[in-house]
Scaffold this active site. Structure first.
Site, short mmCIF file in Angstrom:
data_model
loop_
_atom_site.label_atom_id
_atom_site.label_comp_id
_atom_site.label_asym_id
_atom_site.label_seq_id
_atom_site.Cartn_x
_atom_site.Cartn_y
_atom_site.Cartn_z
N CYS A 16 23.72 27.82 62.16
CA CYS A 16 24.36 29.18 62.43
C CYS A 16 24.72 29.57 61.36
CB CYS A 16 25.33 28.66 63.41
SG CYS A 16 25.06 28.01 64.91
N ASP A 404 42.38 24.78 22.40
CA ASP A 404 43.21 25.99 21.72
C ASP A 404 44.47 25.07 21.47
OD1 ASP A 404 43.95 28.11 20.61
OD2 ASP A 404 45.47 28.23 21.99
N ASP A 592 45.27 29.48 26.61
CA ASP A 592 46.11 30.19 27.26
C ASP A 592 46.52 31.61 26.74
OD1 ASP A 592 47.23 29.76 24.88
OD2 ASP A 592 49.39 29.59 25.63
N ASP A 596 41.71 33.76 23.65
CA ASP A 596 41.13 32.44 24.10
C ASP A 596 40.26 33.02 25.29
OD1 ASP A 596 42.47 30.56 22.47
OD2 ASP A 596 43.99 30.42 23.88
#
Length: 707
Positions: A16, A404, A592, A596
């Protein structure tokens, strides 16, 4: 490009799903369509200006009614009533199996009981099966309709011939009842896999106390405006995203970020709608409402991710495309083989019916989406937001994690620890900047007049004029590139050896001169060492990528146990380093900041801290809803568990067929037991996926303190 979400009813199996996707993709303007059987939804990408009404019309014509955005009312056929009626009508037919031959009803009584089950309760199978056949495909409904019709038709033929000893009305009725029971249990179990989304929706209060013209009024949240002041009493949930204007309290954000301990909030701090206010009275200025709140975005991300298909699902789709035709062919071979070998065409038909019934591909269609929903929901409750299914599947295959440094492994709030440069001049250059180092300088220097003609050079420094003097503040390589000769300074080298970052202040112009340096320190997060150790225990290589000088990077790496370091990296070079690391295997990048984002996008899996920038979160496939680096290991663990569940589900879904079809073809499985096994396969697959909802943080992750 526009995205559209449809709520679809009538889907029963993987076939389906394939039919709905094909129907949508044939429509003008549809770029892509992904259908999820577990959530009964379709995510459709449309070209700008494409009409949506034809999509609903074509789905209705195909037998799959759909609506936009809003949930469909549960149809009667999916409630428990058809199951109850089927059980009441079928019990007298199976009484001889339980009480002996003396309990067998006369043939016409059997017909009277089986007829409503076949014609009324089984009507949904005929309708959906016919539509599939008309489209040149097959699905579970077609298999059930063919199998039960054959058993019912043969029984009616024998009854009309006066031969009541060879009736199979009970097989047809019980198979339909068992299939309906399986679908009902399956629907109840599927609701459990979507509990995470519903829990998020329940966090948002419906009303809020608003301060307008000094008067406190209780209004529906829908009537609020950005900028309104909202009063939140102790123990209440925050109704909006905002910034604390007055008051101080501790806010419990556990259901949003997974943070087990309340977070202190005071004037100027951001708060999230849905969090629980602690002991203080807060006045919050509203900054986001409705679909733009953090809670709404989280729910939207989770829903979209749960509806997506991981790469492993492509194999399932290819199998389901040929599954039903192969099963029908096997049933026909079984019928002819038994009939020609034994001459008992009635028994031959019964064995063919068993093949058709046990092979229903419901479990195959549910194996992947049910596990995805449960795994992503559990992750969301623990503060891990997985934004697409591919990131979930790839996370388990990572060979290395690149971090980082600032804001990821360190607090990201550097402070000025020493300086020889004139602070007022440095602070003037930093007056308009939100960079963490700039804030540290301003905090140390106090208020100063901003410099003029300011020009920031990302990743290097800033230039400007203070009292007519052209000044520059930035990294040593940048100032050297400007033609300045940096002096040898023992104090500066001592600060660098301790891992502190150095910025140099210089006067430019005809007689350039270095005025001094500023040293910044950033504390390592308390959980960082444990996070690195957990990743290494999981068999991953850890890498540090930092824009700081090598001494600062090495100091952090040494304390955390990270052996591979890339220091003095410019923002635009981070993505290149990640690409180079990918030569040795799959790489995840944790960051963050705005700088980055390219590296997060370049990695096989990007993991962004939600404490950072929106750009970083947009570039990442996984968002960690609080700044705890241990969540990286948790994300990998939930990825591994979810993919393991998908594989278990696919194994069991196929095992039922691999074992059941030969048994049915050999005459060792009656249609009744085949129907029970088929229903059990769907329920077991969803129940196995629900075990993921018990997943929680690893043993070293934060817990609420014991009383």
């Amino acid at each position: 490009m526009n995205s559209l979400r449809l709520k679809i009813s009538g889907m029963t199996c993987a076939s389906c799903v394939r039919r709905v996707e094909k129907a949508l993709l044939k429509q003008p303007g549809v770029v892509s369509a992904a259908v999820n059987l577990a959530t009964e939804t379709a995510s459709v990408a449309l070209q700008d200006g494409a009409a949506t009404a034809p999509l609903l019309a074509v789905l209705a014509k195909a037998g799959y009614p759909a609506t936009l955005d809003e949930p469909l009312r549960t149809p009667w056929s999916q409630t428990g009533w058809p199951v109850l009626i089927g059980v009441l009508l079928s019990l007298p037919l199976v009484a001889p199996m339980l009480l002996g031959h003396q309990a067998m009803l006369p043939g016409w009584w059997q017909f009277a009981l089986a007829m409503p089950v076949q014609a009324v309760l089984g009507a949904r199978f005929y309708v959906a099966g016919w539509r599939a056949l008309r489209d040149g495909s097959g699905n579970m409904d077609l298999l059930v309709a063919l199998g039960t019709s054959a058993a019912f038709g043969l029984s009616l033929f024998e009854l009309l011939q006066g031969r009541e000893h060879a009736l199979y009305f009970e097989s047809a009725a019980v198979v339909i009842t068992l299939v309906l029971l399986g679908k009902w249990l399956e629907a109840r179990a599927k609701r459990g896999t979507g509990e995470a989304i519903r829990a998020l929706g329940r966090l948002q209060p419906e009303t809020a106390r608003v301060l307008r013209d000094g008067v406190e009024t209780e209004l529906p949240v829908a009537a609020l405006r950005v900028g309104d002041l909202v009063r939140v009493r102790p123990g209440e949930r925050l109704p909006v995203d905002g910034v604390v204007s007055e008051g101080h309290s501790a806010v419990d954000e556990a259901l949003i970020t997974g943070e087990s301990l309340p977070v202190p909030k005071a004037a100027g701090d951001a708060v999230t709608g849905g969090a629980v206010n602690g002991e203080g009275l807060l006045t919050v200025r509203c900054t986001a409402l409705g679909a733009e709140t953090r809670l709404a975005r989280i729910a939207r991300f989770v829903e979209q991710a749960q509806g997506a298909k991981p790469p492993i699902q492509k194999l399932v789709d290819r199998v389901s495309a040929v599954f039903v035709p192969v099963v029908v062919a096997l049933a026909f071979i079984t019928f002819m083989g038994w009939g020609l070998a034994r001459g008992d065409w009635g028994a031959a038909l019964l064995h063919a019916v068993a093949v058709l019934v046990i092979a229903c591909p419901c479990a195959l269609g549910l194996a992947t989406p049910a596990a995805l929903m449960a795994g992503m929901g559990a992750a969301a409750r623990q503060g891990i937001l997985i934004k697409d299914a591919e990131a979930l599947e790839l996370a388990r295959q990572l060979d290395a994690i690149a971090f980082d440094k600032t804001g990821t492994l360190t607090e990201g709030r550097p402070r000025l620890v020493a300086h020889t440069a004139p602070l007022p001049l440095a602070a003037a250059l930093q007056a308009g900047s939100e960079h963490p180092l700039a804030r540290a300088v301003r905090d140390a220097a106090g208020p100063v007049a901003p410099a003029s003609a300011l020009q920031a050079v990302p990743g290097r420094g800033v230039q400007g004029e203070v009292d007519g003097q052209p000044l520059a503040l930035g990294s040593a390589p940048w100032l050297t590139g400007l033609g300045l000769q940096l002096p040898e300074d023992a104090q500066a080298e001592a600060q660098r050896a301790q891992g502190h970052s150095l910025s140099w202040l210089a006067r430019l112009g005809e007689r350039p001169e270095v005025l001094g340096w500023l040293a910044f320190g950033d504390e390592i997060k308390p959980a960082a060492a444990e996070a690195v150790a957990r990743l290494q225990a999981l068999g991953l290589r850890t890498v540090l990528i930092s824009g700081d000088h090598r001494a600062a990077a090495e100091a952090v790496a040494r304390r955390l146990g990270i052996a591979e370091i890339h220091a003095d990296v410019l923002p635009e070079d981070k993505a290149g380093i990640v690409t180079g690391l990918k030569a040795g295997g799959r790489v995840g990048m944790v960051g963050d900041g705005l700088n980055d984002a390219p590296a997060l996008a370049a990695a096989d899996v990007g993991l962004a801290m939600s404490t950072g920038t929106e750009v970083a979160m947009a570039a990442a496939g996984i968002t960690l809803m609080r700044g705890d680096p241990r969540l990286v290991a948790d994300a990998i663990e939930v990825s591994r568990r979810t993919v393991a569940k998908i594989r278990q589900n696919l194994f069991w879904a196929m095992a039922y067929n691999v074992l059941g079809i030969p048994l049915a073809a050999l005459g060792l499985l009656s249609p009744v037991f085949a129907g029970a096994a088929m229903a059990l396969s769907s329920v077991s697959v969803v129940s196995n996926a629900l075990l993921l909802t018990r997943w929680h943080h690893g043993p070293s992750s934060p817990r609420k303190p014991s009383p």
